[in-house]
Design an enzyme around this catalytic site. Structure first.
Site, PDB file in Angstrom:
ATOM      1  N   ASP A   1       6.061   9.472  -5.166  1.00  0.00           N
ATOM      2  CA  ASP A   1       7.342   9.029  -5.723  1.00  0.00           C
ATOM      3  C   ASP A   1       7.188   8.491  -7.138  1.00  0.00           C
ATOM      4  O   ASP A   1       8.108   8.617  -7.949  1.00  0.00           O
ATOM      5  CB  ASP A   1       7.974   7.990  -4.808  1.00  0.00           C
ATOM      6  CG  ASP A   1       8.651   8.627  -3.604  1.00  0.00           C
ATOM      7  OD1 ASP A   1       9.732   9.198  -3.773  1.00  0.00           O
ATOM      8  OD2 ASP A   1       8.074   8.579  -2.511  1.00  0.00           O
TER       9      ASP A   1
ATOM     10  N   ARG B   1       6.003   2.806   9.833  1.00  0.00           N
ATOM     11  CA  ARG B   1       6.535   2.752   8.468  1.00  0.00           C
ATOM     12  C   ARG B   1       8.047   2.848   8.513  1.00  0.00           C
ATOM     13  O   ARG B   1       8.600   3.630   9.276  1.00  0.00           O
ATOM     14  CB  ARG B   1       5.974   3.887   7.597  1.00  0.00           C
ATOM     15  CG  ARG B   1       6.479   3.765   6.137  1.00  0.00           C
ATOM     16  CD  ARG B   1       5.798   4.742   5.191  1.00  0.00           C
ATOM     17  NE  ARG B   1       6.320   6.086   5.278  1.00  0.00           N
ATOM     18  CZ  ARG B   1       6.665   6.850   4.224  1.00  0.00           C
ATOM     19  NH1 ARG B   1       6.534   6.371   2.999  1.00  0.00           N
ATOM     20  NH2 ARG B   1       7.103   8.076   4.393  1.00  0.00           N
TER      21      ARG B   1
ATOM     22  N   GLU C   1       5.974   2.279  -4.841  1.00  0.00           N
ATOM     23  CA  GLU C   1       5.938   3.718  -5.067  1.00  0.00           C
ATOM     24  C   GLU C   1       6.707   4.221  -6.282  1.00  0.00           C
ATOM     25  O   GLU C   1       6.477   5.341  -6.716  1.00  0.00           O
ATOM     26  CB  GLU C   1       6.426   4.462  -3.815  1.00  0.00           C
ATOM     27  CG  GLU C   1       7.707   3.922  -3.228  1.00  0.00           C
ATOM     28  CD  GLU C   1       7.973   4.462  -1.827  1.00  0.00           C
ATOM     29  OE1 GLU C   1       7.483   5.545  -1.489  1.00  0.00           O
ATOM     30  OE2 GLU C   1       8.683   3.787  -1.070  1.00  0.00           O
TER      31      GLU C   1
ATOM     32  N   HIS D   1       4.057  16.397   7.265  1.00  0.00           N
ATOM     33  CA  HIS D   1       5.040  16.542   6.199  1.00  0.00           C
ATOM     34  C   HIS D   1       5.487  17.994   6.104  1.00  0.00           C
ATOM     35  O   HIS D   1       4.754  18.910   6.494  1.00  0.00           O
ATOM     36  CB  HIS D   1       4.455  16.092   4.864  1.00  0.00           C
ATOM     37  CG  HIS D   1       4.472  14.607   4.692  1.00  0.00           C
ATOM     38  ND1 HIS D   1       5.632  13.894   4.566  1.00  0.00           N
ATOM     39  CD2 HIS D   1       3.468  13.703   4.623  1.00  0.00           C
ATOM     40  CE1 HIS D   1       5.342  12.606   4.417  1.00  0.00           C
ATOM     41  NE2 HIS D   1       4.042  12.469   4.461  1.00  0.00           N
TER      42      HIS D   1
ATOM     43  N   ARG E   1      12.877  14.021  -1.394  1.00  0.00           N
ATOM     44  CA  ARG E   1      11.503  13.615  -1.102  1.00  0.00           C
ATOM     45  C   ARG E   1      10.553  14.272  -2.105  1.00  0.00           C
ATOM     46  O   ARG E   1      10.780  15.383  -2.567  1.00  0.00           O
ATOM     47  CB  ARG E   1      11.118  14.015   0.321  1.00  0.00           C
ATOM     48  CG  ARG E   1      11.856  13.229   1.362  1.00  0.00           C
ATOM     49  CD  ARG E   1      11.288  13.423   2.749  1.00  0.00           C
ATOM     50  NE  ARG E   1      11.927  12.495   3.655  1.00  0.00           N
ATOM     51  CZ  ARG E   1      11.583  11.224   3.793  1.00  0.00           C
ATOM     52  NH1 ARG E   1      10.564  10.743   3.100  1.00  0.00           N
ATOM     53  NH2 ARG E   1      12.224  10.434   4.629  1.00  0.00           N
TER      54      ARG E   1
ATOM     55  N   ARG F   1      -1.772   9.551  -1.224  1.00  0.00           N
ATOM     56  CA  ARG F   1      -1.993  10.772  -1.993  1.00  0.00           C
ATOM     57  C   ARG F   1      -1.519  11.983  -1.197  1.00  0.00           C
ATOM     58  O   ARG F   1      -1.662  12.045   0.012  1.00  0.00           O
ATOM     59  CB  ARG F   1      -3.481  10.952  -2.325  1.00  0.00           C
ATOM     60  CG  ARG F   1      -4.112   9.788  -3.046  1.00  0.00           C
ATOM     61  CD  ARG F   1      -5.614   9.958  -3.175  1.00  0.00           C
ATOM     62  NE  ARG F   1      -5.961  10.949  -4.165  1.00  0.00           N
ATOM     63  CZ  ARG F   1      -6.912  11.862  -4.011  1.00  0.00           C
ATOM     64  NH1 ARG F   1      -7.576  11.931  -2.892  1.00  0.00           N
ATOM     65  NH2 ARG F   1      -7.181  12.705  -4.970  1.00  0.00           N
TER      66      ARG F   1
END
Length: 928
Positions: A587, A426, A547, A157, A759, A625
């Site tokens: 989210d 995903r 989410e 990320h 995001r 998480r």
């Protein structure tokens, strides 16, 4: 440059202080030697002035500090930023080493005491001790290990701001500190180790912290592989060996048993396509190949070393027939090893594994085999050959030899296979909807799938799933999006053939909100042969991710409806009647705020437990998480034990994201400790807390009231205040973060600047950089104020009772305690002044300040602390001691942002902003 000490240091923490002072002194010397005395003197003056301000609240010192910082040239500015950034990195290393030191001290104290010290919280020793004391039977423990799954899932990320080049040098510093700590050194040895430290720090100083180019997904895969070398290859087998030995000590019956490999590694790197257009079928193929090559390279080296060690002569020890058979079929015909059957057998294993590497497309191995041999058809064949060696050694009285390298290698093969880590796929449900709509339309024009109501979609999907024929055709042209999605599932099917089904075992659906979202993925899997309706078999787990706040409130209904479909339940039986559900912390927090997110997640778990129980389905939760509290971060042990009873049914998966991966797993001993925490907490939650009673009704009612008030306060600020979006972009470094070369994924799912499209990672990271940490506390003060106003007689007393008696509420407030301690409203106010519209600034920042003050006041009232982190003095000291090093970075970042936004495009200004982002993130540690 040296460390500070704002309060008295306990004796047990003096080694930490000494290490930080040593590293600070070496860094200071390096700066003076490399950049000159003038730069060193500026660094020192800034440091001393900042300390004076923090220690004495000397506002003259604050003015002096600002004057000094504002007078710096561009080149000097970046030198100062680098100095303070590297100090934060070095302080982190010292703190990590101190955690290892304290763990060893505790273990040694227990070993030398007349009565062994109680095992530490979060260890398997303590979990097993509690299980024994509470009467858990051996059969129950065996059943737990037989079916358990604990899986940290590494993700890439855009908050990981460290390069592998710097991490390698930092590890070198850590290893030298460990050596100094564990040995009594002579003066010459002391001088040698300090010289080694100086070389490592000098290399760090001369190495760029920043990347010149944005990372590609494959770069992220390679970075992720580093942690297997640092930690996982060695520490996972050590974990299992230690656990098996502890069980054998507890009951000799365990001595004959080998535990299943219930703790395994997962990854999203190379399979996570949600909002990342750069993850393709080709990237998935490359990621799997890189992983496989890496693990086979490790096996080959270990097998080579094993052959060097097992020089046993057949004239002196008995050899099993199976080992003799392996030796006889080995291509090793050397007369020098004629009487060494183990070595010849191992040469044969090496040759077969080298052939396997070649068959999987990994090219020639570094060390050639002695001859030709057939490749292994599966990892089970390799495991079988190693087991032959093990059984022979055990039977001829050489058990201690089997318990060495061979034991660790056998476990590694069982854990890592030929695939290394399971990669999850995903994708967002919106993409699936468009793809499936196109497939239906191409096959039968006029179907209009995207216009159908939910029940119509479900009926059409089920009808298609019952059909054995494919929906797609090689003679039709599909859009690039549809072609890409079909290519991914076909590549997953190919990975099963090459590496086994465990290589790509899961498909996660972002933004899941209806049963059709799950069935759409089932249809795509069917097109690749990963789901066979006639056989009722499904080779991949389909995992809905809930989410947003609305999704969390809706998830039990979705799963209830899904389980009500006989066709899906038939498929689920092929997955052991177990269903995984992923819950999104990031989210949901961005959507509803910290308090409401935590509460809705908790309630969703309770409702899911009931639904799954009613349908006879095993529940496995996947917790999405992040590293920061605003994204579900915080201590893993407390987080797992704070789950409602029945939520942890022997299985849990948890994402490990961003800079947290380096923080947890670049140090081998810390890495093993973090892996053990996950396993211990899962055991305790499954066997000791699974039947715990629900919280008192008064607690649930109070939490619902608090959540409703916090939600209103948060939504009112973030989504219903005119201009808040502009305020966020101008008062934080979010725009600059979006351009920093720290990840392959865009900062937003679309090109818009809307908060909804942003995001959660850069959302939280941006607030952390300006030291406000808003996602980790906003709304709490308003919620408690409203609750006490509504319950003036009993409110505070009940909230204090909830904090003492309810693990969920205690964990929630403890995490908020840490976040608020890292915040600094004075610095945040300076970022607020970056907002050009004064009316907008004056309308928003005072609201934030009031909420911040109310949140701290009410937190201290409920926890009965005099100041933040009273119950965690080591962390409190760490944070306070870092502030004088963080404040200059924040000040310089603000000034650079002003220049950049005024049109200054000088490369040094841009570099300075990016360097400051790195330094502040390092100082805060869990910021993204």
């Amino acid at each position: 440059m040296s460390a500070i000490n704002l309060d008295v240091t306990p004796a047990k923490d003096l080694p930490l202080r000494d290490d930080i002072r040593l590293l600070g002194r070496i860094l200071g010397d390096t700066i003076r030697e490399q950049e000159g005395a003038a730069v060193f003197e500026i660094v020192e003056r800034i440091r001393q002035t900042s300390i004076r301000f923090h220690r004495d609240e000397d506002h003259a010192a604050r003015q002096e500090l600002e004057t000094t910082l504002n007078s710096l040239s561009r080149g000097r500015t970046n030198q100062i930023i680098r100095a303070y950034s590297y100090f934060s990195h070095l302080a982190n290393i010292a703190e990590d080493q101190h955690h290892v030191r304290r763990s060893r001290a505790h273990a040694m104290a227990g070993a030398h005491a007349m009565a062994a010290a109680a095992p530490r919280e979060g260890t398997m020793a303590r979990a097993l001790k509690l299980a024994r004391e509470t009467g858990v039977k051996q059969a129950d423990l065996q059943a737990f290990f037989a079916s358990a799954l604990v899986c940290p899932v590494l993700t890439a990320h855009p908050t990981e701001v460290r390069r592998k080049s710097t991490i390698d040098r930092e590890m070198e510093v850590s290893q030298i500190l460990s050596l100094r700590d564990r040995q009594h050194l002579t003066p010459d040895e002391e001088a040698t180790t300090e010289e080694s430290l100086r070389r490592a720090v000098l290399t760090l100083w001369q190495t760029s912290i920043l990347r010149r180019n944005r990372l590609k997904v494959i770069d992220e895969v390679v970075n992720g592989l580093s942690y297997y070398d640092y930690t996982f290859f060695q520490q996972l087998p050590r974990f299992y060996a230690s656990l098996e030995d502890q069980l054998a000590d507890m009951d000799p019956v365990w001595g004959t048993l080998e535990l299943p490999s219930f703790l395994r590694m997962g990854s999203w790197i190379g399979g996570d396509r949600d909002g990342n257009p750069f993850v393709t079928a080709d990237v998935l193929r490359q990621a799997l190949r890189l992983q496989s090559r890496h693990v086979l390279g490790f096996y080959l080296e270990e097998i080579h070393c094993l052959g060097s060690e097992l020089s046993l002569n057949g004239r002196y020890v008995s050899i099993s027939e199976q080992v003799q058979a392996l030796a006889s079929t080995s291509p090793d015909l050397s007369p020098h090893r004629q009487d060494e059957p183990y070595r010849r057998a191992i040469s044969g294993i090496y040759a077969r594994l080298a052939a396997t590497a070649a068959a999987l497309g990994h090219g020639e191995v570094a060390r050639h085999a002695v001859g030709e041999a057939p490749a292994y058809a599966s990892v089970e064949e390799l495991s079988g050959d190693l087991a032959v060696l093990h059984r022979s050694l055990m039977s001829n009285g050489s058990a201690s030899l089997s318990r060495g390298r061979l034991r660790k290698l056998r476990r590694a093969v069982d854990v890592f296979g030929f695939h290394l880590a399971s990669i999850d796929l995903r994708q967002n449900s919106d993409v699936h909807e468009r793809v499936v709509a196109e497939l239906f339309e191409k096959a039968n024009p006029g179907t209009g799938y995207d216009t159908l109501p939910e029940d119509g979609r479900v009926a059409l999907l089920l009808e298609e799933l019952r059909s054995p024929r494919p929906l797609t055709s090689a003679y039709l042209d599909y859009s690039p999006e549809t072609a890409s999605e079909l290519a991914i599932v076909h590549e997953a099917a190919e990975s099963h053939r090459r590496y086994g089904r465990i290589a790509v075992p899961n498909y996660v659906i972002s933004k899941a909100s209806d049963p059709s979202d799950i069935l759409e993925v089932a249809l795509l899997l069917k097109e690749a042969g990963l789901l066979r309706p006639r056989d009722g078999e499904m080779n991949v787990n389909i995992i809905p991710l809930f989410e947003t706040i609305a999704d969390l409130r809706n998830c039990s209904r979705v799963m209830d409806q899904l389980f009500g479909l006989p066709d899906y339940m038939r498929l689920l039986r092929s997955r052991g009647q177990a269903q995984e559900v992923m819950l999104g912390y990031s989210d949901s927090n961005k959507d509803g705020g910290f308090l409401t997110s935590g509460w809705e997640l908790y309630k969703a778990e309770i409702e899911l437990i009931e639904v799954f129980k009613r349908h006879g389905v095993s529940l496995r939760l996947f917790h999405g998480r992040g590293g920061s509290v605003g994204r579900g971060g915080g201590p893993s042990y407390q987080a797992i034990l704070a789950q409602p009873g029945g939520a942890v049914q022997g299985a849990i998966r948890v994402t490990e994201q961003g800079e947290v991966i380096a923080g947890k797993y670049s140090n081998a001993e810390l890495g093993r400790r973090n892996l053990e925490i996950l396993a211990a907490a899962t055991l305790e939650a499954s066997l000791l807390h699974s039947g715990q009673s629900a919280p008192r009704e008064e607690y649930l009612e109070a939490m619902e009231e608090l959540s409703n008030s916090a939600y209103r306060a948060y939504r009112d600020l973030v989504y219903e205040t005119d201009g808040f979006e502009r305020y966020f972009w101008e008062s934080t470094v979010i725009g600059e973060i979006a351009n920093l070369n720290i990840g392959s994924r865009p900062a937003s799912r679309t090109n818009s600047r809307r908060i909804e499209d942003l995001r959660a990672i850069p959302w939280v990271f941006g607030w952390a950089q300006c030291r406000l940490m808003l996602p980790g506390w906003y709304g709490f003060g308003s919620a408690v104020n409203a609750y006490i106003k509504a319950h003036p007689e009993t409110g505070i007393a009940l909230l204090r009772e909830m904090y003492r008696a309810w693990p969920f509420f205690e964990a929630l407030l403890s995490n908020m305690d840490m976040v608020l301690a890292k915040s600094n409203i004075a610095i945040a106010s300076r970022y607020a002044r970056l907002v050009e519209d004064q009316d907008l600034r004056d309308a928003i920042f005072p609201r934030i300040r009031r909420e911040w003050e109310d949140s701290i006041r009410q937190l201290l009232t409920i926890t009965e602390q005099q100041s933040l982190l009273d119950r965690n003095p080591l962390l409190a000291r760490s944070i306070r001691n870092r502030f004088p090093y963080l404040d200059p970075l924040n000040h310089l970042q603000i000034e650079l942002l002003k220049r950049h936004r005024a049109g200054d495009r000088d490369e040094q200004v841009v570099e300075g902003i990016h360097l400051s982002i790195n330094g502040i993130a390092a100082g805060l540690r869990n910021s993204g």
